[in-house]
Design a protein around this motif. Structure first.
Motif, PDB file in Angstrom:
ATOM      1  N   VAL A   1       0.836  -1.204   0.000  1.00  0.00           N
ATOM      2  CA  VAL A   1       0.000   0.000   0.000  1.00  0.00           C
ATOM      3  C   VAL A   1       0.875   1.259   0.000  1.00  0.00           C
ATOM      4  O   VAL A   1       0.544   2.266  -0.634  1.00  0.00           O
ATOM      5  CB  VAL A   1      -0.950  -0.012   1.206  1.00  0.00           C
ATOM      6  CG1 VAL A   1      -1.753   1.284   1.280  1.00  0.00           C
ATOM      7  CG2 VAL A   1      -1.898  -1.206   1.125  1.00  0.00           C
ATOM      8  N   SER A   2       2.005   1.210   0.712  1.00  0.00           N
ATOM      9  CA  SER A   2       2.902   2.371   0.736  1.00  0.00           C
ATOM     10  C   SER A   2       3.446   2.675  -0.646  1.00  0.00           C
ATOM     11  O   SER A   2       3.608   3.845  -1.021  1.00  0.00           O
ATOM     12  CB  SER A   2       4.055   2.123   1.721  1.00  0.00           C
ATOM     13  OG  SER A   2       3.563   1.942   3.037  1.00  0.00           O
TER      14      SER A   2
ATOM     15  N   ARG B   1       2.932   6.248  -2.830  1.00  0.00           N
ATOM     16  CA  ARG B   1       4.214   6.942  -2.748  1.00  0.00           C
ATOM     17  C   ARG B   1       4.203   8.236  -3.538  1.00  0.00           C
ATOM     18  O   ARG B   1       4.752   9.248  -3.102  1.00  0.00           O
ATOM     19  CB  ARG B   1       5.333   6.027  -3.249  1.00  0.00           C
ATOM     20  CG  ARG B   1       6.720   6.654  -3.204  1.00  0.00           C
ATOM     21  CD  ARG B   1       7.751   5.670  -3.705  1.00  0.00           C
ATOM     22  NE  ARG B   1       7.754   4.463  -2.888  1.00  0.00           N
ATOM     23  CZ  ARG B   1       8.445   3.354  -3.212  1.00  0.00           C
ATOM     24  NH1 ARG B   1       9.150   3.321  -4.347  1.00  0.00           N
ATOM     25  NH2 ARG B   1       8.413   2.307  -2.419  1.00  0.00           N
ATOM     26  N   ASN B   2       3.556   8.243  -4.687  1.00  0.00           N
ATOM     27  CA  ASN B   2       3.544   9.427  -5.543  1.00  0.00           C
ATOM     28  C   ASN B   2       2.319  10.316  -5.331  1.00  0.00           C
ATOM     29  O   ASN B   2       2.114  11.277  -6.067  1.00  0.00           O
ATOM     30  CB  ASN B   2       3.607   9.006  -7.009  1.00  0.00           C
ATOM     31  CG  ASN B   2       4.896   8.275  -7.339  1.00  0.00           C
ATOM     32  OD1 ASN B   2       5.952   8.585  -6.786  1.00  0.00           O
ATOM     33  ND2 ASN B   2       4.810   7.299  -8.222  1.00  0.00           N
TER      34      ASN B   2
ATOM     35  N   LEU C   1       0.569  14.382   0.424  1.00  0.00           N
ATOM     36  CA  LEU C   1       0.940  14.093   1.805  1.00  0.00           C
ATOM     37  C   LEU C   1      -0.208  13.475   2.584  1.00  0.00           C
ATOM     38  O   LEU C   1       0.010  12.661   3.491  1.00  0.00           O
ATOM     39  CB  LEU C   1       1.401  15.387   2.488  1.00  0.00           C
ATOM     40  CG  LEU C   1       1.819  15.287   3.959  1.00  0.00           C
ATOM     41  CD1 LEU C   1       3.000  14.347   4.108  1.00  0.00           C
ATOM     42  CD2 LEU C   1       2.144  16.669   4.506  1.00  0.00           C
ATOM     43  N   PHE C   2      -1.442  13.824   2.267  1.00  0.00           N
ATOM     44  CA  PHE C   2      -2.580  13.302   3.020  1.00  0.00           C
ATOM     45  C   PHE C   2      -2.651  11.786   2.937  1.00  0.00           C
ATOM     46  O   PHE C   2      -2.821  11.101   3.948  1.00  0.00           O
ATOM     47  CB  PHE C   2      -3.877  13.927   2.491  1.00  0.00           C
ATOM     48  CG  PHE C   2      -5.112  13.250   3.016  1.00  0.00           C
ATOM     49  CD1 PHE C   2      -5.516  13.458   4.324  1.00  0.00           C
ATOM     50  CD2 PHE C   2      -5.848  12.404   2.204  1.00  0.00           C
ATOM     51  CE1 PHE C   2      -6.651  12.831   4.816  1.00  0.00           C
ATOM     52  CE2 PHE C   2      -6.982  11.778   2.684  1.00  0.00           C
ATOM     53  CZ  PHE C   2      -7.380  11.994   3.995  1.00  0.00           C
ATOM     54  N   TRP C   3      -2.538  11.229   1.725  1.00  0.00           N
ATOM     55  CA  TRP C   3      -2.648   9.775   1.585  1.00  0.00           C
ATOM     56  C   TRP C   3      -1.470   9.061   2.236  1.00  0.00           C
ATOM     57  O   TRP C   3      -1.641   7.982   2.828  1.00  0.00           O
ATOM     58  CB  TRP C   3      -2.748   9.420   0.104  1.00  0.00           C
ATOM     59  CG  TRP C   3      -4.026   9.871  -0.515  1.00  0.00           C
ATOM     60  CD1 TRP C   3      -4.223  10.934  -1.337  1.00  0.00           C
ATOM     61  CD2 TRP C   3      -5.311   9.279  -0.312  1.00  0.00           C
ATOM     62  NE1 TRP C   3      -5.546  11.063  -1.680  1.00  0.00           N
ATOM     63  CE2 TRP C   3      -6.243  10.044  -1.069  1.00  0.00           C
ATOM     64  CE3 TRP C   3      -5.768   8.180   0.408  1.00  0.00           C
ATOM     65  CZ2 TRP C   3      -7.602   9.736  -1.096  1.00  0.00           C
ATOM     66  CZ3 TRP C   3      -7.121   7.876   0.372  1.00  0.00           C
ATOM     67  CH2 TRP C   3      -8.023   8.651  -0.374  1.00  0.00           C
TER      68      TRP C   3
END
Length: 378
Positions: A47-48, A52-53, A56-58
């Motif tokens: 999931v990370s 990644r792209n 910032l919220f996600w």
């Protein structure tokens, strides 16, 4: 499916009869925890990579939900392992009770995480760094205070629910209900500071006598509201000191709020000058100073003679700025440039003391001189 897995696991365990039952149980539980952590690690890394792209919220959302998801996976794995491991009835009851407490804690943790995520999503629409940030300060203050109050209530409810899973505590609660009058009085007195701050926080969030970044004067000190917690307020003073005040202070004592309805302020500069000062020229000079200053917001610039004193007259200059910091800087700039202009162009306008000397008649002075000689001879 779980029954088939359990039967298969029991067959494997029965083949290892040379191991004691406690060792087999320990290995089973440890394997379940290790498997749960491995599964969580794989899922979390996947999931990370997906976010990644993204913004910032996600990324922060995935990072913040990692802990509750890990605890949930471990709790689920241990609940399955407790059915497989060769535990005694007492051991199984203890483990299941621990899992129940962990599940209650997981619910509380998940509620806190959901509260934080909702607050973050709600506050993304408001920017405190905007030029006119009154609306942003209003919503940010309300959201942060209510989040802290709700977080405190969630923690209290979670701890209470976890404690009620113990029979001794549950019986004590029943006995408290039987004597609700005396117990309620005792509990109310014991929790008075906590309840007082909780209700004060709710009242501050609703009525909003102060907001974040408000310019206030408290205890004779000027500063900005830097932080509002569930129990106290931090005011950043002009010289970077911090004044910490309880929430109830702003409900029970008077204070000045310079940015209650708007961040714009009118700064007043008082100066005392001689009666010979050219007021019209001074008014025109003030307008020039305001127009050339980057701190002026273009709204208010005015000069008036507000009082007469014995030797001087009082002149008040008004200038406006978009916020308290700019208003303070603009006032200082007006003082410096106005006094420099007066010293250079109209030095006789500065405060002076007038003294009038009159000569005495010539014969009177001689009489006084003779009196002085006779007194000296005597």
């Amino acid at each position: 499916m779980f029954d088939r897995i359990g039967d298969f696991s029991r067959e494997i365990i029965n083949t290892q009869a040379w191991l004691p039952s406690w060792a087999i149980s320990l290995l089973t539980l440890a394997a379940a925890v290790a498997l749960a952590l491995a599964v969580h690690g794989i899922l979390f890394r996947g999931v990370s990579r997906m976010v990644r792209n993204k913004d910032l919220f996600w990324r922060s959302l995935v990072a913040r939900t990692s802990g509750p998801v890990r605890l949930g996976v471990v709790t689920f794995a241990l609940s399955i392992a407790s059915e497989i491991a060769p535990l005694t009835a007492t051991q199984r009851d203890v483990l299941q009770h621990a899992l129940l407490v962990g599940f209650v804690g997981l619910l509380g943790w998940g509620a806190l995480t959901a509260l934080h995520i909702w607050t973050t999503i709600y506050l993304r629409r408001f920017k405190l760094g905007a030029q006119d940030n009154l609306l942003a300060r209003k919503h940010v203050t309300q959201a942060r205070i209510l989040r802290r109050v709700a977080g405190t209530l969630i923690i209290i409810v979670t701890v209470g629910a976890a404690m009620m899973t113990f029979s001794g505590v549950r019986q004590y609660g029943v006995s408290l209900l039987a004597s609700a009058g005396a117990a309620g009085l005792v509990v109310g007195l014991a929790l008075q500071p906590l309840l007082k701050n909780i209700f004060a926080g709710i009242q501050l969030a609703v009525t909003q006598p102060i907001r974040l970044d408000d310019a206030v004067i408290v205890e004779g000190e000027w500063g900005n509201v830097e932080e509002i917690t569930s129990t106290y307020v931090v005011v950043r003073l002009w010289d970077w000191r911090r004044m910490v005040l309880p929430l109830t202070y702003f409900l029970e004592k008077p204070f000045q709020n310079w940015t209650r309805d708007s961040s714009a302020l009118i700064g007043a500069v008082m100066i005392y000058l001689d009666y010979a000062v050219p007021v019209e020229e001074m008014r025109a000079r003030l307008a020039e100073i305001a127009k050339s200053s980057p701190n002026w917001d273009g709204k208010v610039v005015n000069l008036q003679v507000t009082d007469f004193r014995e030797h001087v007259m009082e002149v008040r200059m008004l200038v406006s700025a978009s916020n308290a910091g700019r208003a303070f800087d603009l006032r200082c700039e007006v003082r410096e440039r106005m006094i420099a202009w007066l010293q250079a162009e109209h030095p006789r306008s500065l405060p002076r003391r007038r003294t009038e000397i009159e000569r005495m008649p010539r014969d009177t002075s001689r009489v006084q001189e003779r009196r002085g000689q006779h007194q000296a001879a005597a």
